[in-house]
Every structure is written in structure tokens, then in C-alpha cells.
Design a protein around this motif. Structure first.
Motif, PDB file in Angstrom:
ATOM      1  N   LYS A 162       5.998   9.719   5.661  1.00  0.00           N
ATOM      2  CA  LYS A 162       6.681  10.948   5.401  1.00  0.00           C
ATOM      3  C   LYS A 162       6.872  11.583   6.844  1.00  0.00           C
ATOM      4  CE  LYS A 162       5.596  12.240   0.756  1.00  0.00           C
ATOM      5  NZ  LYS A 162       4.502  13.134   0.103  1.00  0.00           N
ATOM      6  N   SER A 163       5.607  11.690   7.693  1.00  0.00           N
ATOM      7  CA  SER A 163       5.609  12.291   8.918  1.00  0.00           C
ATOM      8  C   SER A 163       6.503  11.628   9.949  1.00  0.00           C
ATOM      9  CB  SER A 163       4.270  12.472   9.447  1.00  0.00           C
ATOM     10  OG  SER A 163       3.599  13.666   8.648  1.00  0.00           O
ATOM     11  N   LEU A 164       6.485  10.311   9.581  1.00  0.00           N
ATOM     12  CA  LEU A 164       7.123   9.347  10.717  1.00  0.00           C
ATOM     13  C   LEU A 164       8.539   9.380  10.558  1.00  0.00           C
ATOM     14  CD1 LEU A 164       7.147   6.933  12.859  1.00  0.00           C
ATOM     15  CD2 LEU A 164       6.799   5.490  10.702  1.00  0.00           C
ATOM     16  N   LYS A 165       8.969   9.675   9.274  1.00  0.00           N
ATOM     17  CA  LYS A 165      10.358   9.757   9.063  1.00  0.00           C
ATOM     18  C   LYS A 165      10.962  11.034   9.617  1.00  0.00           C
ATOM     19  CE  LYS A 165      11.460   6.691   5.361  1.00  0.00           C
ATOM     20  NZ  LYS A 165      11.402   6.501   4.005  1.00  0.00           N
ATOM     21  N   ALA A 166      10.189  11.966   9.453  1.00  0.00           N
ATOM     22  CA  ALA A 166      10.490  13.408   9.956  1.00  0.00           C
ATOM     23  C   ALA A 166      10.558  13.369  11.524  1.00  0.00           C
ATOM     24  CB  ALA A 166       9.391  14.360   9.483  1.00  0.00           C
ATOM     25  N   TYR A 167       9.654  12.815  12.192  1.00  0.00           N
ATOM     26  CA  TYR A 167       9.670  12.725  13.393  1.00  0.00           C
ATOM     27  C   TYR A 167      11.007  12.041  13.955  1.00  0.00           C
ATOM     28  CZ  TYR A 167       5.716  15.308  14.758  1.00  0.00           C
ATOM     29  OH  TYR A 167       4.891  16.569  14.684  1.00  0.00           O
ATOM     30  N   ASN A 168      11.019  10.790  13.352  1.00  0.00           N
ATOM     31  CA  ASN A 168      12.210   9.974  13.820  1.00  0.00           C
ATOM     32  C   ASN A 168      13.754  10.949  13.679  1.00  0.00           C
ATOM     33  OD1 ASN A 168      11.366   6.544  12.455  1.00  0.00           O
ATOM     34  ND2 ASN A 168      10.681   7.807  14.261  1.00  0.00           N
ATOM     35  N   LEU A 169      13.726  11.573  12.530  1.00  0.00           N
ATOM     36  CA  LEU A 169      14.955  12.161  12.362  1.00  0.00           C
ATOM     37  C   LEU A 169      15.196  13.456  13.271  1.00  0.00           C
ATOM     38  CD1 LEU A 169      16.425  11.274   9.933  1.00  0.00           C
ATOM     39  CD2 LEU A 169      15.562  13.095   8.809  1.00  0.00           C
ATOM     40  N   GLU A 170      13.904  14.156  13.729  1.00  0.00           N
ATOM     41  CA  GLU A 170      13.917  15.177  14.547  1.00  0.00           C
ATOM     42  C   GLU A 170      14.095  14.767  15.897  1.00  0.00           C
ATOM     43  OE1 GLU A 170      14.684  18.659  14.447  1.00  0.00           O
ATOM     44  OE2 GLU A 170      13.858  18.029  12.545  1.00  0.00           O
ATOM     45  N   GLY A 171      13.689  13.518  16.222  1.00  0.00           N
ATOM     46  CA  GLY A 171      13.694  13.010  17.637  1.00  0.00           C
ATOM     47  C   GLY A 171      12.179  13.240  18.529  1.00  0.00           C
ATOM     48  N   GLY A 172      11.368  13.680  17.667  1.00  0.00           N
ATOM     49  CA  GLY A 172      10.210  13.563  18.459  1.00  0.00           C
ATOM     50  C   GLY A 172       9.440  12.258  18.476  1.00  0.00           C
ATOM     51  N   PRO A 173       8.619  12.128  19.639  1.00  0.00           N
ATOM     52  CA  PRO A 173       7.925  10.596  19.700  1.00  0.00           C
ATOM     53  C   PRO A 173       7.008  10.408  18.687  1.00  0.00           C
ATOM     54  CG  PRO A 173       7.740  12.197  21.736  1.00  0.00           C
ATOM     55  CD  PRO A 173       8.527  12.738  20.698  1.00  0.00           C
ATOM     56  N   ALA A 174       6.764   9.177  18.505  1.00  0.00           N
ATOM     57  CA  ALA A 174       5.508   8.771  17.492  1.00  0.00           C
ATOM     58  C   ALA A 174       4.831   7.578  18.165  1.00  0.00           C
ATOM     59  CB  ALA A 174       5.917   8.301  16.024  1.00  0.00           C
ATOM     60  N   VAL A 175       3.599   7.850  18.161  1.00  0.00           N
ATOM     61  CA  VAL A 175       2.691   6.794  18.624  1.00  0.00           C
ATOM     62  C   VAL A 175       1.789   6.197  17.510  1.00  0.00           C
ATOM     63  CG1 VAL A 175       0.287   6.473  20.008  1.00  0.00           C
ATOM     64  CG2 VAL A 175       2.201   8.225  20.717  1.00  0.00           C
ATOM     65  N   PHE A 176       1.663   4.682  17.506  1.00  0.00           N
ATOM     66  CA  PHE A 176       1.116   4.074  16.312  1.00  0.00           C
ATOM     67  C   PHE A 176      -0.216   3.459  16.848  1.00  0.00           C
ATOM     68  CE2 PHE A 176       1.299   0.281  13.487  1.00  0.00           C
ATOM     69  CZ  PHE A 176       0.494   0.853  12.536  1.00  0.00           C
ATOM     70  N   ASP A 177      -1.080   3.851  16.323  1.00  0.00           N
ATOM     71  CA  ASP A 177      -2.455   3.403  16.682  1.00  0.00           C
ATOM     72  C   ASP A 177      -3.078   2.379  15.486  1.00  0.00           C
ATOM     73  OD1 ASP A 177      -4.952   2.703  17.573  1.00  0.00           O
ATOM     74  OD2 ASP A 177      -5.425   4.544  18.315  1.00  0.00           O
ATOM     75  N   PRO A 178      -2.798   1.230  15.414  1.00  0.00           N
ATOM     76  CA  PRO A 178      -3.079   0.167  14.462  1.00  0.00           C
ATOM     77  C   PRO A 178      -4.701  -0.099  14.330  1.00  0.00           C
ATOM     78  CG  PRO A 178      -1.933  -0.931  16.143  1.00  0.00           C
ATOM     79  CD  PRO A 178      -2.231   0.421  16.516  1.00  0.00           C
ATOM     80  N   VAL A 179      -5.487   0.864  14.310  1.00  0.00           N
ATOM     81  CA  VAL A 179      -6.801   0.533  14.127  1.00  0.00           C
ATOM     82  C   VAL A 179      -7.453  -0.526  13.405  1.00  0.00           C
ATOM     83  CG1 VAL A 179      -9.011   1.623  14.138  1.00  0.00           C
ATOM     84  CG2 VAL A 179      -7.409   2.890  14.997  1.00  0.00           C
ATOM     85  N   GLY A 180      -8.155  -1.425  13.868  1.00  0.00           N
ATOM     86  CA  GLY A 180      -8.640  -2.629  12.874  1.00  0.00           C
ATOM     87  C   GLY A 180      -7.526  -3.359  12.293  1.00  0.00           C
ATOM     88  N   ALA A 181      -6.311  -3.428  12.819  1.00  0.00           N
ATOM     89  CA  ALA A 181      -5.135  -4.021  11.995  1.00  0.00           C
ATOM     90  C   ALA A 181      -5.598  -5.479  11.303  1.00  0.00           C
ATOM     91  CB  ALA A 181      -4.029  -4.035  12.997  1.00  0.00           C
ATOM     92  N   GLY A 182      -6.146  -6.009  12.137  1.00  0.00           N
ATOM     93  CA  GLY A 182      -6.397  -7.663  11.506  1.00  0.00           C
ATOM     94  C   GLY A 182      -7.629  -7.529  10.881  1.00  0.00           C
ATOM     95  N   ALA A 183      -8.448  -6.487  10.560  1.00  0.00           N
ATOM     96  CA  ALA A 183      -9.745  -6.586   9.815  1.00  0.00           C
ATOM     97  C   ALA A 183      -9.693  -6.996   8.323  1.00  0.00           C
ATOM     98  CB  ALA A 183     -10.472  -5.264  10.148  1.00  0.00           C
ATOM     99  N   THR A 184      -8.512  -6.342   7.607  1.00  0.00           N
ATOM    100  CA  THR A 184      -8.475  -6.627   6.142  1.00  0.00           C
ATOM    101  C   THR A 184      -7.093  -6.861   5.839  1.00  0.00           C
ATOM    102  OG1 THR A 184      -8.492  -4.146   5.851  1.00  0.00           O
ATOM    103  CG2 THR A 184     -10.908  -5.031   5.923  1.00  0.00           C
ATOM    104  N   THR A 185      -7.008  -7.289   4.589  1.00  0.00           N
ATOM    105  CA  THR A 185      -5.725  -7.500   4.032  1.00  0.00           C
ATOM    106  C   THR A 185      -5.023  -6.412   3.921  1.00  0.00           C
ATOM    107  OG1 THR A 185      -7.077  -9.358   2.748  1.00  0.00           O
ATOM    108  CG2 THR A 185      -4.501  -8.590   2.111  1.00  0.00           C
ATOM    109  N   ILE A 186      -5.796  -5.469   3.355  1.00  0.00           N
ATOM    110  CA  ILE A 186      -5.192  -3.906   3.152  1.00  0.00           C
ATOM    111  C   ILE A 186      -4.488  -3.389   4.704  1.00  0.00           C
ATOM    112  CG2 ILE A 186      -5.851  -1.566   2.825  1.00  0.00           C
ATOM    113  CD1 ILE A 186      -5.559  -2.749   0.327  1.00  0.00           C
ATOM    114  N   ARG A 187      -5.286  -3.433   5.720  1.00  0.00           N
ATOM    115  CA  ARG A 187      -4.689  -2.898   7.201  1.00  0.00           C
ATOM    116  C   ARG A 187      -3.637  -3.904   7.582  1.00  0.00           C
ATOM    117  NH1 ARG A 187      -8.699   0.448   9.971  1.00  0.00           N
ATOM    118  NH2 ARG A 187     -10.300   0.737   8.238  1.00  0.00           N
ATOM    119  N   ARG A 188      -3.533  -5.224   7.190  1.00  0.00           N
ATOM    120  CA  ARG A 188      -2.493  -5.743   7.979  1.00  0.00           C
ATOM    121  C   ARG A 188      -1.254  -5.673   6.936  1.00  0.00           C
ATOM    122  NH1 ARG A 188      -6.260  -9.969   8.690  1.00  0.00           N
ATOM    123  NH2 ARG A 188      -6.680 -10.636   6.590  1.00  0.00           N
TER     124      ARG A 188
END
Ligand code: TPS
Length: 516
Positions: free
Chosen positions: A321-347
Motif C-alpha cells: 500500500k505504501s509503495l503504491k502511494a510513493y510510486n504515485l506521488e513520486g517519492g523515492p522508495a528503497v527496498f531492503d530485502p533482509v534475509g531474502a534467501g533465508a526462507t520460502t516465505i521471504r523469497r
């Protein structure tokens, strides 16, 4: 209308099922969509029998002719022949392209659905006028789709078409609506080959006001997205290390002067630390994990950090929800995929987030960046683990991912690699103590978000400014006499982040001489 003169910008594909059309009249909906600005129409009706198909198609053709827009029929060459409309769209399981061409002649517009490079090459070779590339995103409108190919898959198909040199037009289809359309056009295209338009079903047919929906979509198609609009042309950006570093102080100063909001949707472990770091570098932190606040916060001119440190199902929809709002408004978004490869849920969460919006910057350690790229890595917990790649491999990976996503990618490690797909730099600042405290990577994301909020024209410069501010502060802190280990390092780090902001504001740039 000659097949070569068709405008594919906003391609309406119809649907007659109650779930999408509701109780509206299809011909009236198409008329309204034409008034709103759709540039081509495909009559797609999988339920009516042939008599009804021909009769509706005739009515639609009357309307499209008045607007000087081509009408194509989905699948049914016989219906197109009976009506005398401009062409057909065929799927992979429909009548083959060569037979359709023989029946309809060379002036007919014939398009084909393609989901892979092989299908695209075959369709090009057999003389398709355009390709409907998809499915972009999962969509309730068509559930029997073979593949969800996303922006990355679409881009690969566009590149393949470019390399065989065929002058075929392309549209993307599947799950495209007002909140996804600009990102699709931006991320799927590259400097060589662009999509010519987008095709939509439900975004117009299911809309309460199809005319308004069409005109809104057309406006979005015709204009660059907010996150691309501010970009400098490539030749205006600093391309060598010296110039880039010389521009760093102005970004840091600007943070101090503008105190941008750093909106952190972050994990339980680092909330307090991240807020302190944001304050120390001159930003204004807000820790707001409720996605329903995104729309209001996005209007405040700051940047968003989506940190996947502690994931829950509910967290994911809040992020989106927030990501969409920033995309629409033009505000930058940073993604920190912490532990992305650790579990199926995170992937899976990585995939959902990457499909759900545009991130200006992705920051992670080696395992995380590899996971985001699509390589299979098994991370142990969320820490960075042992590096297995050479510097060249890391630099290539960040460059390729940045090119694919059309953003900036930062891989942290003993040496950090950062790229915007064109320029790739390595930064070797920092201190070993950063690896002995929790959240040191997460708060780097917070630091960079503040830089991006004030300087979006060159996102790579913003990333480098954040990186140097943070890692040089860590070096200075670690060297202090009062720092005896990780415990005393944390407050010293916060002090030195603050001192660098202050010194830079006063024009004292001695700290920056440590950049390497
Ligand atoms: C130009 N197709 C792929 S996904 C989809 C359809 C109909 C549903 C999109 O619905 N390319 C063209 N025409 C087609 N008929 C197809 C592909 C096949 P929504 O926009 O509601 O997600």
C-alpha cells in the motif's frame, strides 16, 4: 487504416462476462472508452455464439470507425471476415498466424499473444504486425495463462525482437491498471526497444466510468512516471569517481537544509536505531508500518524504506500500500530485502514486492541481491554469510539487476558495489565493527533514503553520498579512543554521523578525503 499506422498506446480488449462487464452494455462501454482515448479495440468474447458475435462486432465496428480506430476480433477470423473489420488477435492455441494471414490478406492487422522469446521469434518470422506480450502480472481476467513473465521477462522478449531487427509493434498485457501502467512501460522498456503501448481489459471494462478510466490511463501512458521524470540525462551525470565524490557534499548539505522525511517500514530490531540515525544525519524519521498511512505520508516529500526484516503476511500488504502511494506521488522508495534467501516465505515476499511497485534503490548483501536477481541461494539467517563471488561477478550482478529494474542496486560487503546499470562503482569504506552490531545494514538504507528524498536527479549519486556519509562515520567512530567495542561503537557512530552532517554544512570536507 494501414497496419503500419496503428497507434497501440492504449489498447482496449473487451470482456463480456458479468464479473467484468457487470450489467453495462458493451457497445456503450466501448464508445465511452473511445471518447476517453483508447487507440485500438479488440472484441474478445469467449461466451457468445457466432450469430451474436457477428452482430455485436458489427455494432462495435460502426463505433470504432466513427473514431477512426481499428477493431480486431479475438481468435475468430471468420467473424472478422464477416464484419470486414481491420484484423484479428490470435493466441498460441488459436488458428495459426500463416493461415490467418492467408484468409485475411496482407492489409489486415494481425497480433499474437507471446509469453517467451521463442514464441515472439516465431510470430515475428510469420509476419505478425504486433505482439501482445504477457502475462505481465497475475490477473483474474485470464487465469489460464501459461506464464507470469513480469517486467524482466517482457524486457527479454523486447531485446530478442530488437536483435532480430523486426519492425513489430508491442504491447504489454495482464494486470495493467492506473497504478501499474507507468512502471510497466518504464521498467520493461530500455533505451533500445520500448513497448508501444499497453493492453487492458478490466481497468476499463470493469470501471464505473470507462471514459474517465481510459482518459486517465492514456495520460499515464503518454507521460513519464514521477520516478523517471526527475532524472538527469545520462550525459549530465558524473561518470568518474572524482566528479561523483565532488558532488557528494551538496547532497548531504541538502539533507541538513531540507530535513526530509524518512518513512521507515522496518523491523522490530532496528526501529529505534534507524530513527536515531535519521535524526543524526539531518532527516526527519517516522516509523510507520501501517500501509493505510502511506498515502498521507507520501505527500510529505520524503522517501520510503521497505525493510523486510521481520515479515508477516499483513506486513506485506502494508508494504504494498505504501509503495503504491510513493510510486504515485513520486517519492523515492528503497527496498531492503533482509534475509531474502533465508526462507520460502521471504523469497515469495521478494517476488510480490518487486511485482507490486517500483523501487528506486535495492540494497542488500550478496545473498540478498542474488535472491532478488533470481538466483537460488540458501542464506543462513539474515546475516551476510561468506562471500563466494569475485569482485567482477559482484559488479556485474549489481549492474545487470540495476539495468533490469531500471533503478540503482547496492550490494554491501567489505567492498560495496553500486550501479545504476550504466555506471558501476566500488566503495571500500566502513569498519569491521559494523558487522558486530545489529541493524547496521538497515540503517544504511535509512541514510540513503534521506539522500534520495533530496536528490532524485541522480539516484546513484544519492546512494554514494549515503554510503560515504555512513561508512566514513563508522571509520571515524571506530578509531575513537572511547570506543572499546560494539557497545561503545553504536553511540559513537551516531555522534559521527551527526558530526559529518555538521562539518559538511560548515564547508569542512576533511572527512570526505577518506573516501575510497
Ligand atoms: C493484445 N490475454 C493475456 S492476459 C489477458 C488476455 C486477454 C487478460 C488481461 O486482463 N494480448 C492481446 N490481446 C489478448 N487477448 C491477449 C494478449 C491475451 P486484465 O487487463 O484485466 O488484467
Amino acid at each position: 487504416m494501414a497496419p503500419s499506422n496503428v497507434d497501440y498506446s492504449l489498447y482496449l480488449v473487451t470482456d463480456s462476462t458479468p464479473a467484468i462487464l457487470g450489467d453495462k452494455d458493451l457497445v456503450q462501454v466501448v464508445e465511452a472508452a473511445l471518447q476517453g482515448g483508447v487507440t485500438i479495440v479488440q472484441y474478445r468474447d469467449k461466451v457468445s455464439d457466432t450469430g451474436a458475435l457477428v452482430s455485436t462486432a458489427r455494432k462495435l465496428h460502426e463505433v470504432t470507425k466513427r473514431h477512426n480506430v481499428p477493431l480486431l476480433i479475438n481468435d475468430r477470423v471468420d467473424v472478422a471476415l464477416a464484419v470486414g473489420c481491420e484484423g484479428v488477435h490470435i493466441g498460441q492455441d488459436d488458428l495459426d498466424l500463416k493461415s490467418a494471414r492467408e484468409l485475411l490478406g496482407k492489409n489486415a492487422i494481425i497480433g499474437v499473444t507471446v509469453a517467451s522469446i521463442e514464441e515472439a521469434e516465431t510470430a515475428c518470422r510469420d509476419g505478425a504486425n504486433y505482439l501482445g506480450i504477457g502475462t505481465m502480472f497475475a490477473t483474474a481476467t485470464k487465469t489460464n495463462t501459461k506464464d507470469i513473465i513480469g517486467t524482466a521477462g517482457t524486457k527479454q522478449i523486447l531485446r530478442a525482437i530488437e536483435s532480430i531487427g523486426k519492425d513489430v509493434q508491442t504491447v504489454s498485457i495482464g494486470g495493467i491498471n492506473a497504478s501499474t501502467v507507468q512502471r510497466v512501460l518504464y521498467q520493461a522498456s530500455d533505451s533500445k526497444k520500448k513497448l508501444d503501448g499497453v493492453a487492458v481489459v478490466s481497468a476499463i471494462i470493469a470501471a464505473k466510468d470507462p471514459k474517465q478510466a481510459a482518459s486517465e490511463l492514456l495520460k499515464l501512458v503518454q507521460n513519464p512516471p514521477p520516478f523517471a521524470a526527475a532524472s538527469l540525462a545520462n550525459n549530465e551525470k558524473a561518470h568518474d569517481v572524482k566528479t561523483l565524490i565532488s558532488e557528494v557534499p551538496s547532497v548531504i548539505k541538502s539533507v541538513g537544509q531540507k530535513t526530509p522525511l524518512s518513512h521507515n517500514m522496518t523491523n522490530l530490531v532496528v526501529q529505534n536505531f534507524a530513527a536515531n540515525v535519521a535524526l543524526a544525519i539531518g532527516a526527519s524519521p517516522i516509523m510507520a508500518n501501517n500501509g493505510d498511512e502511506g498515502a498521507d505520508l507520501a505527500k510529505l516529500g520524503g522517501a520510503l524504506v521497505v525493510n523486510m526484516g521481520t515479515t508477516t503476511g499483513e506486513g506485506l500488504s502494508n508494504f504494498l500500500k505504501s509503495l503504491k502511494a510513493y510510486n504515485l506521488e513520486g517519492g523515492p522508495a528503497v527496498f531492503d530485502p533482509v534475509g531474502a534467501g533465508a526462507t520460502t516465505i521471504r523469497r515469495a515476499a521478494v517476488k510480490t514486492l518487486m511485482a507490486g511497485g517500483y523501487f528506486d534503490l535495492i540494497k542488500g548483501n550478496e545473498g540478498e541481491i542474488k535472491t532478488v536477481f533470481g538466483q537460488v541461494v540458501q542464506q543462513r539467517g539474515v546475516d551476510s554469510g561468506v562471500s563466494v563471488s569475485s569482485s567482477l561477478e559482484k559488479a556485474t550482478l549489481v549492474r545487470d539487476l540495476a539495468m533490469r529494474e531500471r533503478n540503482v542496486v547496492l550490494m554491501t560487503g567489505a567492498t560495496d558495489f553500486v550501479s545504476d546499470g550504466v555506471r558501476t562503482f566500488a566503495v571500500s569504506n566502513g569498519n569491521e565493527l559494523l558487522g558486530r552490531i545489529t541493524g547496521s545494514g538497515c540503517v544504511l538504507g535509512t541514510t540513503i533514503s534521506a539522500m534520495l528524498a533530496v536528490h532524485r536527479e541522480d539516484k546513484l549519486l544519492a546512494a554514494v553520498a549515503g554510503l560515504l556519509h555512513y561508512e566514513i562515520a563508522a571509520e571515524i567512530a571506530a578509531a575513537r579512543e572511547d570506543v572499546k567495542g560494539p557497545g561503545t561503537f553504536v553511540p559513537a557512530l551516531i555522534d559521527e554521523l551527526y558530526n559529518i552532517q555538521k562539518a559538511t554544512q560548515e564547508g569542512d570536507l576533511k572527512w570526505l578525503e577518506k573516501a575510497k
